[in-house]
Design a protein around this motif. Structure first.
Motif, PDB file in Angstrom:
ATOM      1  N   VAL A  72       2.530   3.911  -3.796  1.00 44.58           N
ATOM      2  CA  VAL A  72       2.092   5.278  -4.320  1.00 44.58           C
ATOM      3  C   VAL A  72       3.148   6.529  -3.931  1.00 44.58           C
ATOM      4  O   VAL A  72       3.252   7.510  -4.604  1.00 44.58           O
ATOM      5  CB  VAL A  72       0.697   5.736  -4.028  1.00 44.58           C
TER       6      VAL A  72
ATOM      7  N   TRP B 268       0.903  -1.175   0.160  1.00 48.34           N
ATOM      8  CA  TRP B 268       0.089   0.048   0.036  1.00 48.34           C
ATOM      9  C   TRP B 268       0.833   1.294  -0.266  1.00 48.34           C
ATOM     10  O   TRP B 268       0.394   2.384  -0.409  1.00 48.34           O
ATOM     11  CB  TRP B 268      -0.998   0.170   0.986  1.00 48.34           C
TER      12      TRP B 268
ATOM     13  N   ARG C 207      -4.286   6.024   0.093  1.00 43.46           N
ATOM     14  CA  ARG C 207      -5.661   6.000  -0.714  1.00 43.46           C
ATOM     15  C   ARG C 207      -5.930   7.203  -1.334  1.00 43.46           C
ATOM     16  O   ARG C 207      -6.360   7.153  -2.473  1.00 43.46           O
ATOM     17  CB  ARG C 207      -6.582   5.611   0.177  1.00 43.46           C
ATOM     18  N   GLN C 208      -5.835   8.280  -0.861  1.00 41.92           N
ATOM     19  CA  GLN C 208      -5.928   9.709  -1.485  1.00 41.92           C
ATOM     20  C   GLN C 208      -5.014   9.974  -2.624  1.00 41.92           C
ATOM     21  O   GLN C 208      -5.351  10.254  -3.723  1.00 41.92           O
ATOM     22  CB  GLN C 208      -5.808  10.967  -0.536  1.00 41.92           C
TER      23      GLN C 208
ATOM     24  N   GLU D 256      -3.663   7.494  -4.335  1.00 49.19           N
ATOM     25  CA  GLU D 256      -3.731   6.602  -5.323  1.00 49.19           C
ATOM     26  C   GLU D 256      -4.862   7.043  -6.477  1.00 49.19           C
ATOM     27  O   GLU D 256      -4.659   6.666  -7.833  1.00 49.19           O
ATOM     28  CB  GLU D 256      -4.401   5.290  -4.956  1.00 49.19           C
ATOM     29  N   ASP D 257      -5.609   8.022  -6.082  1.00 43.99           N
ATOM     30  CA  ASP D 257      -6.545   8.707  -7.182  1.00 43.99           C
ATOM     31  C   ASP D 257      -5.808   9.912  -7.863  1.00 43.99           C
ATOM     32  O   ASP D 257      -5.395  10.671  -7.300  1.00 43.99           O
ATOM     33  CB  ASP D 257      -7.785   9.214  -6.306  1.00 43.99           C
ATOM     34  N   PRO D 258      -5.720   9.805  -9.135  1.00 44.79           N
ATOM     35  CA  PRO D 258      -5.086  10.741  -9.971  1.00 44.79           C
ATOM     36  C   PRO D 258      -5.594  12.049  -9.844  1.00 44.79           C
ATOM     37  O   PRO D 258      -4.817  13.289  -9.672  1.00 44.79           O
ATOM     38  CB  PRO D 258      -5.229  10.235 -11.489  1.00 44.79           C
ATOM     39  N   LEU D 259      -6.963  12.530  -9.535  1.00 41.72           N
ATOM     40  CA  LEU D 259      -7.295  13.864  -9.511  1.00 41.72           C
ATOM     41  C   LEU D 259      -6.798  14.204  -7.888  1.00 41.72           C
ATOM     42  O   LEU D 259      -6.501  15.426  -7.783  1.00 41.72           O
ATOM     43  CB  LEU D 259      -8.926  13.736  -9.568  1.00 41.72           C
ATOM     44  N   ARG D 260      -6.894  13.507  -7.028  1.00 44.79           N
ATOM     45  CA  ARG D 260      -6.556  13.896  -5.573  1.00 44.79           C
ATOM     46  C   ARG D 260      -5.084  14.126  -5.866  1.00 44.79           C
ATOM     47  O   ARG D 260      -4.708  14.903  -4.902  1.00 44.79           O
ATOM     48  CB  ARG D 260      -7.121  12.762  -4.736  1.00 44.79           C
ATOM     49  N   ARG D 261      -4.394  13.009  -6.192  1.00 42.94           N
ATOM     50  CA  ARG D 261      -2.914  13.340  -6.268  1.00 42.94           C
ATOM     51  C   ARG D 261      -2.356  14.717  -6.925  1.00 42.94           C
ATOM     52  O   ARG D 261      -1.639  15.317  -6.402  1.00 42.94           O
ATOM     53  CB  ARG D 261      -2.372  12.050  -7.244  1.00 42.94           C
ATOM     54  N   SER D 262      -3.222  15.022  -8.052  1.00 40.92           N
ATOM     55  CA  SER D 262      -2.810  16.473  -8.511  1.00 40.92           C
ATOM     56  C   SER D 262      -3.209  17.367  -7.544  1.00 40.92           C
ATOM     57  O   SER D 262      -2.627  18.472  -7.889  1.00 40.92           O
ATOM     58  CB  SER D 262      -3.519  16.501  -9.926  1.00 40.92           C
TER      59      SER D 262
END
Length: 152
Positions: free
Chosen positions: A84, A81, A125-126, A128-134
């Motif tokens: 990322v 996990w 987990r946050q 991992e999401d491309p939008l949240r990552r950006s």
């Protein structure tokens, strides 16, 4: 804690003393074949197991980071996990985990350790999401920020 070593026959003859010693932290019982057995409160055993588990993970990840190679899911194993995060974030995780392990041992409670792991898992987990990552990791400029007025 005293260094009393009970005999296996004491489990029948002095069971109250044996159980009292175990409740107080530890009771040693010498079996007939010479094997030393230990009784302790289950919460203490669980604490020691959790500290041992995360200490192994800490040492393994620390060693992998010292090799200065790109880590893959196989390298991380049950810590997959963490995939990322970049190497700098992983080093920060290792430091946070180290501090949490010391606190857990010192406090005789895994709360600090649990909070550390939970926080890093939520962050993973946050990210991992491309939008949240950006949003979380993207570049920011002064013009990205504007003043807002108070709602009416």
């Amino acid at each position: 804690m005293t260094d009393v070593i009970f005999q296996s026959s004491d489990l029948a003859n002095k069971r109250t003393e044996v159980l009292d010693a175990a409740r107080e932290g530890l009771a040693r019982v010498r079996d007939k074949d010479g094997t030393s057995l230990v009784m302790l409160p289950e919460r203490r055993l669980r604490l020691l197991e959790e500290i041992a588990r995360w200490s192994r993970a800490h040492m393994r990840l620390d060693e992998l980071l010292r090799r200065d190679v790109t880590l893959n899911v196989g390298d991380l194993g049950d810590l997959a996990w963490l995939r990322v995060f970049d190497a700098d974030d992983l080093r920060e995780f290792v430091e946070d985990l180290h501090d949490a392990l010391i606190a857990a041992h010192s406090d005789e409670d895994t709360t600090a350790l649990d909070e550390c792991i939970r926080g890093w898992r939520v962050t993973a987990r946050q990210i991992e999401d491309p939008l949240r990552r950006s949003v979380l990791m993207g570049k920011r400029a002064a013009e990205d920020f504007v003043e807002v007025s108070e709602p009416q």
